[in-house]
Design an enzyme around this catalytic site. Structure first.
Site, PDB file in Angstrom:
ATOM      1  N   HIS A  97     -10.326   1.243   0.193  1.00 25.11           N
ATOM      2  CA  HIS A  97     -10.839   0.427   1.291  1.00 25.11           C
ATOM      3  C   HIS A  97     -12.362   0.379   1.336  1.00 25.11           C
ATOM      4  CE1 HIS A  97      -6.682   1.119   2.573  1.00 25.11           C
ATOM      5  NE2 HIS A  97      -6.813   0.096   3.388  1.00 25.11           N
ATOM      6  N   GLU A 140       0.819  -1.216   0.000  1.00 23.28           N
ATOM      7  CA  GLU A 140       0.000   0.000   0.000  1.00 23.28           C
ATOM      8  C   GLU A 140       0.849   1.260   0.000  1.00 23.28           C
ATOM      9  OE1 GLU A 140      -2.704  -0.386   3.263  1.00 23.28           O
ATOM     10  OE2 GLU A 140      -3.876  -1.972   2.293  1.00 23.28           O
TER      11      GLU A 140
END
Length: 340
Positions: A207, A173
């Protein structure tokens, strides 16, 4: 009628002024267009998340949760492939559009030079912020000895969930949403403020798909509560993203934000209410003597709780005061924010 020589001089002066105004003083166009930077950021986000739903091995269902070991292994393979592809594409764009050397590309991506000092200062800054939770987990809950011995680390990383949460997740990420996306926005001419508060939104959006997964595994949870849960997750992932983008630009070090990401995943969200030493939903009962050791079936006295909340506030204040001093670095990226 003015003399020819004077007329010629006036014309030359006017031409020189026009050159100064429109050409010499004009800023150079950005090496990467803002549209290209935005489209590539969206593309990297899609490429990271989409593979989770293309295969039955990674696609969540009521029978297969995202925490199933087989699903975690398949997702790790997918994330590794998408990250390698995104890194290669970013390097190609930086080389072709900005004509950067290999050394300049590595520096812009925060991969080189490596600065353990910058990483240590970043972790110290995050530890200051989490002074309260560190006190609760290490002292109140008695985990300090396990931390010193490294027992907790070994046990956690020995599971697929721990490996995903504390290694693969932070590394992949931060490579995508910091090391890849931020340099593109720097070369596109975005201001530091825009980069810090814009690029983490891609990270937060990545997300949102957890809402779909949560609904699959918790079908009885009301939709409103599931949406609120997703919005809350979007909020705190974006807040962390703001901090990570700031640190990445200030230190030019992707390793610092990877370690900070791992640390925050490990700590989780701080307690904002209730007495320390008590799990949510666990009956507190009368304080009594209240100072027994953790695990004895009793809670700690109010002094422990007071100490926690004092440290929580003090940690937040310390984080604010040390935000710039502890992220000061000679490796800062172009346009990094400063105290001035």
């Amino acid at each position: 009628m003015p003399p020819p020589l004077k007329s010629w001089k006036n014309s030359f002066t006017a031409l020189e002024n026009m050159y100064e105004k429109h050409f010499k003083g004009a800023p150079n166009p950005p090496a990467v267009s803002p549209t290209t930077a935005a489209l590539l950021s969206v593309f990297f986000t899609v490429v990271y998340v989409l593979p989770f739903y293309l295969s039955s091995a990674t696609r969540p269902s009521p029978q297969l949760t995202r925490d199933a070991p087989s699903s975690i292994r398949a997702r790790i393979r997918a994330v590794t492939s998408s990250s390698i592809f995104s890194v290669a594409l970013t390097i190609f764009v930086l080389h072709q559009s900005a004509h950067l050397s290999a050394a300049d590309i590595l520096r812009l991506l925060g991969l080189w030079p490596v600065s353990p000092v910058d990483s240590a200062k970043t972790i110290l800054l995050v530890a200051i912020l989490f002074a309260g939770p560190l006190f609760e987990q290490g002292i109140v809950d008695g985990q300090l000895k396990d931390w010193v011995r490294g027992r907790d680390v070994i046990q956690t990383l020995g599971t697929w969930t721990g490996y995903r949460n504390y290694v693969v997740g932070p590394v992949s990420e931060e490579l995508i949403w910091r090391a890849m996306i931020i340099p593109l926005h720097i070369l596109a001419g975005f201001s530091a403020k825009s980069i810090i508060f814009l690029t983490p939104l891609y990270f937060g959006i990545a997300h949102v798909h957890h809402l779909y997964e949560f609904r699959l595994t918790h079908p009885r949870t009301p939709l409103l509560l599931a949406v609120l849960r997703s919005l809350f997750q979007f909020t705190y992932t974006s807040l962390f993203g703001f901090f990570a983008a700031f640190v990445f630009m200030r230190t030019g070090n992707v390793y610092s934000v990877i370690l900070a990401h791992t640390f925050c995943n490990w700590m989780g969200l701080p307690r904002f209410y209730g007495r320390v030493g008590v799990q949510p939903g666990e009956p507190i009962g009368p304080p009594g003597k209240g100072d027994e050791q953790p695990g004895s079936g009793h809670v700690h006295g109010p002094a422990w709780t007071l100490a926690y909340y004092v440290l929580l506030v003090a940690g937040a204040a310390g984080f604010y005061w040390q935000l710039f001093p502890l992220t000061e670095s000679s490796h800062a990226l172009p346009g990094a924010p400063n105290m001035g």
